[in-house]
Design a protein around this motif. Structure first.
Motif, PDB file in Angstrom:
ATOM      1  N   TYR A 118      45.110  38.895  26.395  1.00 44.13           N
ATOM      2  CA  TYR A 118      44.146  38.986  27.516  1.00 44.13           C
ATOM      3  C   TYR A 118      42.565  38.533  27.005  1.00 44.13           C
ATOM      4  O   TYR A 118      41.859  37.935  27.779  1.00 44.13           O
ATOM      5  CB  TYR A 118      43.956  40.369  28.089  1.00 44.13           C
ATOM      6  N   SER A 122      40.509  35.315  28.616  1.00 46.55           N
ATOM      7  CA  SER A 122      39.248  35.678  29.311  1.00 46.55           C
ATOM      8  C   SER A 122      38.305  34.731  28.531  1.00 46.55           C
ATOM      9  O   SER A 122      37.351  33.846  29.360  1.00 46.55           O
ATOM     10  CB  SER A 122      38.759  37.144  28.891  1.00 46.55           C
ATOM     11  N   GLN A 126      36.000  31.792  30.347  1.00 46.28           N
ATOM     12  CA  GLN A 126      34.498  31.884  30.241  1.00 46.28           C
ATOM     13  C   GLN A 126      34.124  30.236  29.726  1.00 46.28           C
ATOM     14  O   GLN A 126      32.973  30.010  30.278  1.00 46.28           O
ATOM     15  CB  GLN A 126      34.320  32.732  29.024  1.00 46.28           C
ATOM     16  N   LYS A 147      38.849  34.800  33.589  1.00 49.14           N
ATOM     17  CA  LYS A 147      37.744  35.303  32.859  1.00 49.14           C
ATOM     18  C   LYS A 147      37.617  36.899  32.961  1.00 49.14           C
ATOM     19  O   LYS A 147      37.461  37.591  32.248  1.00 49.14           O
ATOM     20  CB  LYS A 147      36.526  34.571  33.361  1.00 49.14           C
ATOM     21  N   SER A 148      37.675  37.117  34.492  1.00 46.95           N
ATOM     22  CA  SER A 148      37.338  38.675  34.917  1.00 46.95           C
ATOM     23  C   SER A 148      38.893  39.400  34.955  1.00 46.95           C
ATOM     24  O   SER A 148      38.907  40.792  34.592  1.00 46.95           O
ATOM     25  CB  SER A 148      36.652  38.711  36.057  1.00 46.95           C
ATOM     26  N   SER A 150      41.725  39.069  33.735  1.00 47.40           N
ATOM     27  CA  SER A 150      42.319  39.135  32.140  1.00 47.40           C
ATOM     28  C   SER A 150      41.598  40.585  31.530  1.00 47.40           C
ATOM     29  O   SER A 150      42.284  41.484  31.074  1.00 47.40           O
ATOM     30  CB  SER A 150      42.307  38.123  31.472  1.00 47.40           C
ATOM     31  N   LEU A 151      40.466  40.835  31.667  1.00 43.24           N
ATOM     32  CA  LEU A 151      39.613  41.932  30.980  1.00 43.24           C
ATOM     33  C   LEU A 151      39.930  42.976  31.802  1.00 43.24           C
ATOM     34  O   LEU A 151      39.777  44.230  31.260  1.00 43.24           O
ATOM     35  CB  LEU A 151      38.157  41.552  30.901  1.00 43.24           C
TER      36      LEU A 151
END
Length: 289
Positions: A118, A122, A126, A147-148, A150-151
């Motif tokens: 993850y 991300s 990015q 980017k988002s 995964s976090l």
């Protein structure tokens, strides 16, 4: 979280720098996601959950710092007021510390694998964002997912894995949708931030790519305005909001946000949990995000 900094960082100045970064953090949304999933799936070890939550918040903070340094945003934050090389090194130390803390709660190889998967996803998202790579709305949504999404999946999946010892792909799927919804909402709000304006940076955001399809004259007018920073400064906020509605941007961003939220709710509904637990999980998560 200060406890882990004190234990692992003996350098006095770096220790104080990281503590100042932590003091600037005003919310703990991601640790809450881990807690909700841990307890919803039957977890009982409160100390392990707290360590996981602390590590995740340290990780998210390091990503926030990297993001601000890369985008030159949030100029009032402590890491933006110091030498950038010092701030970058401190953020790297924070990132490394977070990985150590998170990985300490489980010896399962898959747990560490998902953690690194993850974070790397991300970072790739990015990179595409910084490189302004998305050329279509579909590519932009894919970038947002990596980017988002995964976090957001990270605390949900790891919280579940800590409780059950197993990877749950359904949790990963709906958590990514939650991350997409949150990022779309943030991107819409960013249309009105002078200091963080994606417009001024001419970034290929979802809103910008929608406008490039030129559905109407308002879309064309906004694109012309966005090409000229002086015009952006001159346009009145009320007129600006009306133009966004006339062009369909406001409605489009709202629909895309709601579609992701509905996918999130549908995913939770399919979990093998009691109905009461599923309703509580949805309510708690949406209250945070």
């Amino acid at each position: 979280m200060n406890h882990f900094i004190d234990v692992e960082v003996q350098s006095g100045d770096l220790n104080q720098t990281l503590r100042s970064f932590l003091d600037a953090k005003d919310h703990l949304h991601f640790s809450e996601l881990a807690f909700y999933h841990y307890y919803s799936f039957g977890g009982t070890d409160t100390k392990a959950a707290e360590i996981l939550g602390a590590g995740i918040e340290l990780l998210i903070l390091s990503f926030d710092i990297f993001d601000d340094l890369e985008d030159e945003d949030s100029l009032d934050e402590p890491w933006m007021k110091m030498n950038r090389s010092v701030a970058l090194n401190a953020a790297t130390a924070l990132y490394t510390l977070s990985i150590k803390v998170i990985s300490s709660v489980s010896n399962e190889p898959l747990f560490l694998h998902k953690l690194m998967e993850y974070t790397l996803q991300s970072m790739q998202g990015q990179h595409d964002d910084l490189s302004n790579r998305p050329a279509t709305e579909e590519e932009c949504l894919d970038m947002i997912k990596r980017k988002s999404g995964s976090l957001t999946a990270l605390p949900c999946v790891l919280g579940t894995m800590l409780a059950t010892g197993e990877f749950n792909p359904a949790v990963e799927s709906y958590a990514c949708q939650l991350g997409i919804a949150s990022q779309i909402e943030n991107d819409y709000k960013a249309l009105f931030y002078d200091s963080k304006s994606d417009i001024a940076k001419k970034k290929r955001t979802l809103a910008y790519l929608y406008l490039t399809r030129k559905f109407n004259q308002a879309s064309i007018d906004l694109l012309n305005i966005f090409e000229n920073e002086d015009k952006i400064a001159d346009i009145e906020i009320k007129c600006y909001k009306e133009k966004l509605k006339e062009a369909g941007v406001t409605q489009y961003m709202y629909v895309m946000n709601q579609l992701a939220i509905q996918k999130f709710k549908k995913g939770v509904a399919e979990l093998e949990l009691g109905e009461m637990e599923k309703r509580r999980l949805v309510a708690s998560i949406l209250n945070e995000f």
